[in-house]
Design an enzyme around this catalytic site. Sequence first.
Site, PDB file in Angstrom:
ATOM      1  CB  SER A 250     -20.787  -2.894 -11.566  1.00 59.10           C
ATOM      2  OG  SER A 250     -20.678  -1.664 -12.261  1.00 59.10           O
TER       3      SER A 250
HETATM    4  N1  SAH Z   1     -21.481  -1.714 -16.711  1.00 62.50           N
HETATM    5  C1  SAH Z   1     -20.021  -2.065 -16.140  1.00 62.50           C
HETATM    6  C2  SAH Z   1     -19.434  -1.146 -15.365  1.00 62.50           C
HETATM    7  C3  SAH Z   1     -18.707  -0.093 -16.214  1.00 62.50           C
HETATM    8  S1  SAH Z   1     -17.683   1.085 -15.303  1.00 62.50           S
HETATM    9  C4  SAH Z   1     -20.370  -3.550 -15.805  1.00 62.50           C
HETATM   10  O1  SAH Z   1     -20.847  -3.983 -16.060  1.00 62.50           O
HETATM   11  O2  SAH Z   1     -19.170  -3.641 -14.880  1.00 62.50           O
HETATM   12  C5  SAH Z   1     -18.298   2.460 -16.038  1.00 62.50           C
HETATM   13  C6  SAH Z   1     -18.061   2.857 -17.300  1.00 62.50           C
HETATM   14  O3  SAH Z   1     -18.322   3.969 -17.956  1.00 62.50           O
HETATM   15  C7  SAH Z   1     -16.571   2.869 -17.691  1.00 62.50           C
HETATM   16  O4  SAH Z   1     -16.075   1.772 -18.707  1.00 62.50           O
HETATM   17  C8  SAH Z   1     -16.120   4.302 -18.146  1.00 62.50           C
HETATM   18  O5  SAH Z   1     -15.488   4.046 -19.374  1.00 62.50           O
HETATM   19  C9  SAH Z   1     -17.775   4.624 -18.821  1.00 62.50           C
HETATM   20  N2  SAH Z   1     -18.230   5.838 -18.769  1.00 62.50           N
HETATM   21  C10 SAH Z   1     -17.617   7.052 -17.917  1.00 62.50           C
HETATM   22  N3  SAH Z   1     -18.194   8.140 -18.704  1.00 62.50           N
HETATM   23  C11 SAH Z   1     -18.719   7.740 -19.925  1.00 62.50           C
HETATM   24  C12 SAH Z   1     -19.634   8.581 -20.830  1.00 62.50           C
HETATM   25  N4  SAH Z   1     -19.819   9.851 -20.783  1.00 62.50           N
HETATM   26  N5  SAH Z   1     -20.202   7.842 -21.888  1.00 62.50           N
HETATM   27  C13 SAH Z   1     -19.946   6.481 -21.733  1.00 62.50           C
HETATM   28  N6  SAH Z   1     -19.333   5.820 -20.903  1.00 62.50           N
HETATM   29  C14 SAH Z   1     -18.747   6.447 -19.988  1.00 62.50           C
END
Ligand code: SAH
Length: 216
Positions: free
Chosen positions: A67
Site C-alpha cells: 500500500s
Molecule cells: N497490507 C498490505 C497491503 C496488501 S494488498 C501492505 O501493507 O502493503 C491486499 C492483500 O489482501 C493481498 O495480499 C491479498 O492477497 C489480501 N486479501 C484479499 N482478500 C483476502 C481475504 N479474503 N483474506 C485475507 N487476505 C486477503
Amino acid sequence: MNINGIGMTSQRTRMRMIDRLREKGIKDEAVLAAVFAVPRHLFVDEALASRAYDDVSLPINFNQTISQPYIVARMIEVLRNAQPLGRVLEIGTGCGYQAAVLAQIATEVYSVERIAPLYERARKQLRELKLRNVSVRHADGCAGLPDIAPFDGIIMAAAAPALLPALREQLKVGGRMVLPVGMNEQHLYLIERDAHGFRETKLEAVKFVPLLMGKA
Ligand code: SAH
C-alpha cells in the site's frame, strides 16, 4: 546489493516521506512516528528498493501491491482517532508493511492473509524485525478471527463489495473499523460501534485490490 549502502536507511530519505505525509494532511504524530520507524525498503523487492520511500504503492508478487504510505497512515489515523489502540485485526497482510506500522502503535496486531507464499514471507519479515506483538495467520479474512475477537480496531487492506456485517460483529463496543468498499468506484468507510449499534461514515475515494474469498 548492500541495501544499507544505497541510502535507503538514511534518516533524511525517510524524513522526506514523513514531510510528504504531513503535506497531504496526516496530523497524528504517533502515526507519523510509526511510519518513520518502519524500514519500508525491506518489504519490497531489491529492484524496487530505491522507490521504497516514495509515496506510491508498488507491486509485490501474486498481482498484489504494497500500500501507498499515505493510505496506510490515513487508515491508521482514522482507526486510532488519537486514542491508544489495543487489539487490532488487519485483513490482507500482503508483504506485512502495514502490520509492521500498526505494531508500533497497537498493543496486539493480528493479520490475516489468504495467499500462502505472501503469508510465509510476511511472517518471516516481521519475525526478522523482531515485532513480537504481531501474529500473522494464513486464512480467509472474510470470516475475521472469531477465536481472538473482539477487537478494538479492524482494518482492511482489500476492497469489499459491501460493508461486511459479519466482520463488524467482531468489534468491541467503542471499537472502530476502517475499510475500502466498492467495486469500480471505492471509498474508505469508518464504522464505529457503540452501545446502541453501528455508525457508518463515508470517507475519501481510494483504490485497493479486491477482497477475494477462500485461501490460495
Ligand atoms: N497490507 C498490505 C497491503 C496488501 S494488498 C501492505 O501493507 O502493503 C491486499 C492483500 O489482501 C493481498 O495480499 C491479498 O492477497 C489480501 N486479501 C484479499 N482478500 C483476502 C481475504 N479474503 N483474506 C485475507 N487476505 C486477503
